[in-house]
Write a protein that holds these residues in place. Structure first.
Motif, short mmCIF file in Angstrom:
data_model
loop_
_atom_site.label_atom_id
_atom_site.label_comp_id
_atom_site.label_asym_id
_atom_site.label_seq_id
_atom_site.Cartn_x
_atom_site.Cartn_y
_atom_site.Cartn_z
N HIS A 44 31.75 14.67 4.37
CA HIS A 44 32.45 14.46 5.64
C HIS A 44 33.18 15.74 6.05
CE1 HIS A 44 31.69 10.14 5.26
NE2 HIS A 44 31.96 10.32 3.97
N LEU A 45 32.98 16.13 7.29
CA LEU A 45 33.64 17.32 7.85
C LEU A 45 34.46 16.88 9.05
CD1 LEU A 45 32.11 20.81 8.51
CD2 LEU A 45 33.36 19.62 10.33
N THR A 46 35.74 17.19 9.03
CA THR A 46 36.64 16.89 10.15
C THR A 46 37.16 18.21 10.71
OG1 THR A 46 37.31 14.78 9.19
CG2 THR A 46 38.74 15.72 10.88
N TYR A 101 34.10 23.57 17.45
CA TYR A 101 33.42 24.00 16.23
C TYR A 101 31.96 23.60 16.33
CZ TYR A 101 32.84 25.09 11.26
OH TYR A 101 32.43 25.63 10.06
N GLU A 102 31.07 24.58 16.14
CA GLU A 102 29.64 24.35 16.30
C GLU A 102 28.97 24.11 14.94
OE1 GLU A 102 28.48 24.25 19.37
OE2 GLU A 102 30.38 24.91 20.25
N LEU A 103 28.10 23.10 14.90
CA LEU A 103 27.27 22.82 13.73
C LEU A 103 25.83 22.66 14.18
CD1 LEU A 103 29.36 20.15 11.76
CD2 LEU A 103 28.88 22.48 11.00
N ASP A 104 24.92 23.09 13.33
CA ASP A 104 23.50 22.91 13.65
C ASP A 104 22.69 23.08 12.38
OD1 ASP A 104 21.01 22.68 14.72
OD2 ASP A 104 21.07 24.50 15.92
N GLY A 105 22.32 21.98 11.76
CA GLY A 105 21.49 22.09 10.57
C GLY A 105 22.06 21.34 9.38
N TYR A 106 21.75 21.85 8.21
CA TYR A 106 22.10 21.19 6.96
C TYR A 106 23.19 21.96 6.23
CZ TYR A 106 17.50 19.03 7.67
OH TYR A 106 16.42 18.36 8.18
N PRO A 127 17.92 17.89 12.35
CA PRO A 127 19.13 18.61 12.78
C PRO A 127 19.14 18.84 14.28
CG PRO A 127 17.60 20.08 11.65
CD PRO A 127 17.09 18.69 11.44
N ALA A 128 20.33 18.81 14.86
CA ALA A 128 20.51 19.06 16.29
C ALA A 128 21.88 19.72 16.48
CB ALA A 128 20.42 17.76 17.09
N PRO A 129 22.02 20.58 17.48
CA PRO A 129 23.32 21.23 17.69
C PRO A 129 24.43 20.22 17.96
CG PRO A 129 21.58 22.30 18.97
CD PRO A 129 21.00 21.03 18.43
N LEU A 130 25.57 20.44 17.31
CA LEU A 130 26.75 19.61 17.52
C LEU A 130 27.92 20.49 17.91
CD1 LEU A 130 26.70 17.32 14.33
CD2 LEU A 130 25.79 16.77 16.59
N THR A 131 28.72 20.00 18.83
CA THR A 131 29.97 20.67 19.19
C THR A 131 31.11 19.72 18.92
OG1 THR A 131 28.90 22.02 20.90
CG2 THR A 131 31.30 21.79 21.01
N LEU A 132 31.94 20.06 17.94
CA LEU A 132 33.07 19.21 17.59
C LEU A 132 34.34 19.71 18.27
CD1 LEU A 132 32.53 18.69 13.74
CD2 LEU A 132 31.71 17.27 15.63
N HIS A 133 35.08 18.77 18.84
CA HIS A 133 36.40 19.06 19.39
C HIS A 133 37.46 18.67 18.35
CE1 HIS A 133 33.84 18.88 22.99
NE2 HIS A 133 34.74 19.67 23.56
N THR A 170 28.82 24.60 1.73
CA THR A 170 29.09 25.52 2.83
C THR A 170 28.55 24.86 4.09
OG1 THR A 170 28.84 27.42 1.35
CG2 THR A 170 28.77 27.85 3.71
N ALA A 171 29.45 24.53 5.01
CA ALA A 171 29.08 23.72 6.18
C ALA A 171 28.06 24.42 7.05
CB ALA A 171 30.32 23.37 6.99
N LYS A 172 28.18 25.74 7.21
CA LYS A 172 27.23 26.54 7.99
C LYS A 172 27.41 27.98 7.54
CE LYS A 172 30.28 27.48 11.96
NZ LYS A 172 30.41 27.37 13.45
#
Length: 316
Positions: A197-199, A206-211, A246-252, A281-283
């Motif tokens: 879990h990543l908060t 905060y951008e995430l994309d992948g594993y 995987p798909a690009p995510l933008t977390l607020h 490592t998240a990304k």
């Protein structure tokens, strides 16, 4: 690069499985006396002067037990000693047993940032032990209430990670702006699933994309090799869910994402592999965080990891 704890392997070893019987508190009736009735509570079987009430076990020891009329006095104390060369954060799991040796409760405590050569003493917090003891009595297990009771404390596991890599405590936000943790997981018919879990608690987005990237370590903090880390969990089991590509995510700020770890603990020919520590490592470029999902990989040689997926609806 992940720092390796400098403590000896014995100081960081898990599966201590040592049980210490701590003296019970109680009251006794006075046969006669000027005041009559009861005398003050007393501890039975006190250890000889200078002898600890718990043996040393790989850097953690049960050292004493309080005794008195208040609930807070009915606790065990333990000491954590870091004999390594860097600050470590310890997570200790205790099993509480009644006088018959039946498990009443499990208590997990974290002692953060114990410096090199430092010793820290804490009490075993038993917030729900009274309820657990009551259920033990109802089941015929000889459970006792918190006050006036003897109990046994078993140090079940000790995990220690570099303090700089430990998951941030709840309610705090690390400089990176992300909190990464692992849940207790689920197990059925040899299938294991643990959630990462990543908060995001920073500012902006905060951008995430992948594993998430993973590195596995054994109980002595040595790298575990020969394990194939699969992208996706479908090859482990098709019933896990949350295995979208995987798909690009933008977390607020305040939003979170999760990913699944899945494996089977089947044991066949060869040596079973256990990897209690996983560095996440998240990304690329994100700080490493070491969690303890207790991977009992058996002889399968495979671990599936899902892509990051958003938890809940996206913030408008």
């Amino acid at each position: 690069m992940r720092p390796t704890p400098s403590a000896t392997p014995a100081a960081l070893c898990a599966a201590l499985a040592a049980t210490v019987l701590l003296a019970g508190c109680g009251t006794r009736e006075a046969a006669s006396g000027p005041a009559g009735g009861r005398v003050a509570p007393s501890c039975a079987s006190s250890p000889p002067e200078g002898r600890p009430t718990g043996a040393e076990h790989d850097g953690v020891s049960l050292v004493s037990r309080g005794c008195g009329p208040s609930p807070d006095a009915d606790r065990a104390a333990f000491r954590v000693t870091n004999s390594g060369a860097e600050a470590l954060t310890y997570t200790i799991t205790f099993t509480l047993l009644n006088d018959s040796g039946q498990a009443m409760d499990t208590v997990r405590q974290t002692v953060a940032s114990v410096g090199p050569g430092q010793s820290v003493t804490r009490t075993v917090e038993r917030a729900d032990a009274g309820a657990a003891a009551g259920s033990g009595a109802a089941a015929g297990g000889g459970g006792r209430s918190r006050t006036g009771a003897g109990y046994q404390v078993r140090i079940a596991t000790v995990r220690a990670v570099p303090a700089a890599e430990a998951p941030a405590p709840a309610g705090t936000c690390p400089p990176s702006g992300i909190r990464v943790t692992a849940d207790d997981g689920d197990a059925a018919m040899g299938l294991r699933v643990v959630g990462l879990h990543l908060t995001y608690c920073g500012t902006g987005t905060y951008e995430l994309d992948g594993y998430p990237a993973l590195r596995l370590f054994d109980e002595h903090h040595k790298p575990v090799t020969g394990i194939e880390v699969l992208h996706g969990t479908a090859e482990i089991s098709t019933g896990i869910g949350r295995d979208a590509p995987p798909a690009p995510l933008t977390l607020h700020p305040g939003e979170s994402a999760s990913a699944s770890l899945a494996w089977r603990n089947t044991t066949g020919s060869g040596e079973a592999v256990n990897a209690p520590y996983v560095t996440v490592t998240a990304k690329p470029g994100a700080p490493a965080v070491t969690v303890t999902p207790e991977l009992d990989l058996g002889t399968t040689g495979r671990l599936g990891v899902g892509a990051w997926q958003r938890d809940g609806p996206r913030t408008p």
